[in-house]
Design an enzyme around this catalytic site. Structure first.
Site, mmCIF file in Angstrom:
data_model
loop_
_atom_site.group_PDB
_atom_site.id
_atom_site.type_symbol
_atom_site.label_atom_id
_atom_site.label_comp_id
_atom_site.label_asym_id
_atom_site.label_seq_id
_atom_site.Cartn_x
_atom_site.Cartn_y
_atom_site.Cartn_z
ATOM 1 N N ALA A 187 0.869 -1.057 -0.346
ATOM 2 C CA ALA A 187 0.166 0.091 -0.064
ATOM 3 C C ALA A 187 0.873 1.158 -0.066
ATOM 4 O O ALA A 187 1.957 1.131 0.354
ATOM 5 C CB ALA A 187 -0.930 -0.053 1.306
ATOM 6 N N GLY A 218 0.766 -4.903 1.163
ATOM 7 C CA GLY A 218 -0.496 -5.110 0.107
ATOM 8 C C GLY A 218 -0.141 -5.543 -1.067
ATOM 9 O O GLY A 218 -1.077 -6.318 -1.802
ATOM 10 N N GLU A 270 -0.274 -9.324 -0.623
ATOM 11 C CA GLU A 270 -1.906 -9.488 -0.390
ATOM 12 C C GLU A 270 -2.474 -9.614 -1.603
ATOM 13 O O GLU A 270 -3.646 -10.464 -1.680
ATOM 14 C CB GLU A 270 -2.442 -8.646 0.710
ATOM 15 C CG GLU A 270 -1.836 -8.737 2.030
ATOM 16 C CD GLU A 270 -2.077 -7.646 3.204
ATOM 17 O OE1 GLU A 270 -1.808 -6.502 2.616
ATOM 18 O OE2 GLU A 270 -2.511 -8.066 4.302
ATOM 19 N N GLU A 281 4.824 -5.120 7.192
ATOM 20 C CA GLU A 281 4.365 -3.955 7.944
ATOM 21 C C GLU A 281 4.899 -3.675 9.279
ATOM 22 O O GLU A 281 4.536 -2.594 9.877
ATOM 23 C CB GLU A 281 2.615 -4.409 8.020
ATOM 24 C CG GLU A 281 2.043 -4.055 6.685
ATOM 25 C CD GLU A 281 1.982 -5.457 5.963
ATOM 26 O OE1 GLU A 281 2.854 -6.423 6.009
ATOM 27 O OE2 GLU A 281 1.272 -5.597 4.900
HETATM 28 C C1 HXC Z 1 4.934 4.408 -1.071
HETATM 29 C C2 HXC Z 1 6.995 3.791 -1.830
HETATM 30 C C3 HXC Z 1 6.431 2.628 -1.280
HETATM 31 C C4 HXC Z 1 5.288 2.336 -0.584
HETATM 32 C C5 HXC Z 1 8.457 2.297 -2.283
HETATM 33 N N1 HXC Z 1 8.219 3.549 -2.286
HETATM 34 N N2 HXC Z 1 7.636 1.504 -1.815
HETATM 35 N N3 HXC Z 1 6.096 4.835 -1.853
HETATM 36 N N4 HXC Z 1 4.424 3.491 -0.586
HETATM 37 N N5 HXC Z 1 4.805 1.184 -0.116
HETATM 38 C C6 HXC Z 1 8.859 4.786 -3.029
HETATM 39 C C7 HXC Z 1 9.861 5.165 -2.362
HETATM 40 O O1 HXC Z 1 9.522 5.946 -1.205
HETATM 41 C C8 HXC Z 1 10.884 5.710 -3.349
HETATM 42 O O2 HXC Z 1 10.201 6.990 -3.595
HETATM 43 C C9 HXC Z 1 10.625 5.069 -4.477
HETATM 44 O O3 HXC Z 1 9.542 4.198 -4.444
HETATM 45 C C10 HXC Z 1 11.774 3.939 -4.693
HETATM 46 O O4 HXC Z 1 11.972 3.213 -3.204
HETATM 47 P P1 HXC Z 1 13.193 3.070 -2.764
HETATM 48 O O5 HXC Z 1 12.930 2.520 -1.324
HETATM 49 O O6 HXC Z 1 14.257 4.132 -2.964
HETATM 50 O O7 HXC Z 1 13.712 1.488 -3.498
HETATM 51 P P2 HXC Z 1 14.757 0.314 -3.034
HETATM 52 O O8 HXC Z 1 15.958 0.966 -2.156
HETATM 53 O O9 HXC Z 1 15.145 -0.343 -4.236
HETATM 54 O O10 HXC Z 1 13.824 -0.261 -2.086
HETATM 55 C C11 HXC Z 1 12.705 -0.920 -2.406
HETATM 56 C C12 HXC Z 1 11.676 -1.538 -1.431
HETATM 57 C C13 HXC Z 1 11.498 -0.196 -0.489
HETATM 58 C C14 HXC Z 1 12.481 -2.666 -0.720
HETATM 59 C C15 HXC Z 1 10.550 -2.181 -2.084
HETATM 60 O O11 HXC Z 1 10.965 0.679 -1.160
HETATM 61 C C16 HXC Z 1 10.364 -0.625 0.834
HETATM 62 O O12 HXC Z 1 11.015 -1.502 1.743
HETATM 63 N N6 HXC Z 1 9.187 -0.186 0.335
HETATM 64 C C17 HXC Z 1 8.214 -0.382 1.457
HETATM 65 C C18 HXC Z 1 7.776 -1.690 1.552
HETATM 66 C C19 HXC Z 1 6.458 -1.867 2.609
HETATM 67 O O13 HXC Z 1 6.979 -1.640 3.892
HETATM 68 N N7 HXC Z 1 5.514 -2.252 2.234
HETATM 69 C C20 HXC Z 1 4.188 -2.256 3.061
HETATM 70 C C21 HXC Z 1 3.390 -1.258 3.052
HETATM 71 S S1 HXC Z 1 2.072 -1.148 4.116
HETATM 72 P P3 HXC Z 1 11.177 8.471 -3.754
HETATM 73 O O14 HXC Z 1 10.134 9.493 -3.748
HETATM 74 O O15 HXC Z 1 12.092 8.549 -2.467
HETATM 75 O O16 HXC Z 1 11.989 8.218 -4.874
HETATM 76 C C22 HXC Z 1 1.033 -2.304 3.367
HETATM 77 C C23 HXC Z 1 -0.183 -2.277 4.185
HETATM 78 C C24 HXC Z 1 -1.327 -3.178 3.428
HETATM 79 O O17 HXC Z 1 1.111 -2.548 2.399
HETATM 80 C C25 HXC Z 1 -2.655 -2.893 4.085
HETATM 81 C C26 HXC Z 1 -3.669 -3.368 3.233
HETATM 82 C C27 HXC Z 1 -3.941 -2.928 1.964
#
Ligand code: HXC
Length: 256
Positions: free
Chosen positions: A64, A107, A110, A130
């Site tokens: 998400a 997500g 999921e 998460e």
């Molecule tokens: C918003 C995101 C994002 C996310 C990545 N980005 N994941 N933006 N929401 N979930 C954005 C970053 O902010 C960044 O933007 C750009 O994408 C590139 O990401 P990087 O982190 O610089 O890339 P990298 O170093 O290659 O790492 C990739 C990654 C990491 C491992 C996937 O981005 C990451 O850990 N993302 C979050 C994963 C996460 O926590 N997911 C769960 C979300 S909560 P900028 O602007 O800085 O370039 C969830 C709850 C679901 O899903 C609930 C029900 C639907």
């Protein structure tokens, strides 16, 4: 469409590509709305028999959209359309295959699990990170994951952010098949085309019955399966299928 690319292939396969590469395909409300609108349209389209959802070769979806959620209140998150769309996904009657390369996190994992099958590229990785954000999975990550991989692995993924490689996900029963990154999408499309060429009403009934196994008691599930089985004897496809077998010819499905 702003966040997805949509194609209808002549193999009766509908293809949805998540397309926010600059944000690792983070699933914001707009993207999820486009996904569910497209799935609903495909579900009603007689020229589509199976759907494939994919990302790109580096990322399926990183979850998400954290930036969209960060300041949300309880009420806002309860009313969130983005999460509600996962429930609407369950009502799509045609089979959906997730073709996953790169990360499927939160997500994103999921979303893949809400599909009926997962075809993985060898670089795919699955995780529920998460806990690192001070939250837990909210769209099936504690339920579908646990049913797929069992308590031990699910606990490790949800409590301690363990990611599964494609090979592990295959061993644990989360994904159907693993292919090289070069061919995972073409293989997913091939499998989808095979399914799309089958008897449409039987496919719908089959999906419905298998999904019931996750929600009903065994006795209720067996009853539902039997009803679905019996109903199919009212279709011309059942007559055609059995007649074709007996006469040693290929069946021509009408979806009637
Ligand atoms: C918003 C995101 C994002 C996310 C990545 N980005 N994941 N933006 N929401 N979930 C954005 C970053 O902010 C960044 O933007 C750009 O994408 C590139 O990401 P990087 O982190 O610089 O890339 P990298 O170093 O290659 O790492 C990739 C990654 C990491 C491992 C996937 O981005 C990451 O850990 N993302 C979050 C994963 C996460 O926590 N997911 C769960 C979300 S909560 P900028 O602007 O800085 O370039 C969830 C709850 C679901 O899903 C609930 C029900 C639907």
């Amino acid at each position: 469409m702003e966040y997805i690319l949509v194609e209808k292939l002549d193999t009766k396969v509908g293809l949805i590509r998540l397309n926010r590469p600059q944000a690792m395909n983070a699933l914001n409300s707009g993207l999820m709305r486009e996904v569910i609108e497209t799935l609903t349209a495909f579900d009603q389209d007689p020229d589509v028999g199976c759907v494939v959802i994919t990302g790109n070769e580096k990322v399926f979806a990183a979850g998400a959209d954290i930036k969209e959620m960060a300041e949300a209140s309880v009420v806002e998150i309860m009313n969130s359309e983005m999460i509600g769309i996962y429930d609407r996904l369950r009502n799509i009657q045609k089979p959906i295959i997730a073709a996953v390369a790169g990360v499927a996190l939160g997500g994103g994992c999921e979303l893949a699990m809400a599909c009926d099958m997962i075809i993985a590229a060898d670089n795919a990785r699955f995780g529920q990170p998460e806990i690192n954000l001070g939250i837990i999975p909210g769209a099936g990550g504690t339920q579908r994951l646990t049913r797929a991989v069992g308590k031990a692995i699910a606990m490790e993924m949800v409590l301690n952010n363990r990611w599964l490689s494609a090979e592990e996900a295959y061993q644990f029963g989360l994904v159907n098949r693993v292919y090289s990154t070069e061919v995972y999408l073409s293989e997913a499309l091939r499998i989808a085309a095979e399914i799309a060429a089958r008897a449409p009403i039987a496919i719908r009934m089959a999906k419905d019955a298998v999904n019931a196994a996750f929600e009903l008691s065994l006795a209720e599930g067996i009853r539902l399966e039997r009803r679905n089985f019996q109903v199919l004897f009212g279709t011309s496809d059942q007559k055609e299928g059995m007649n074709a077998f007996i006469n040693k010819r290929e069946a021509k499905w009408q979806g009637q």
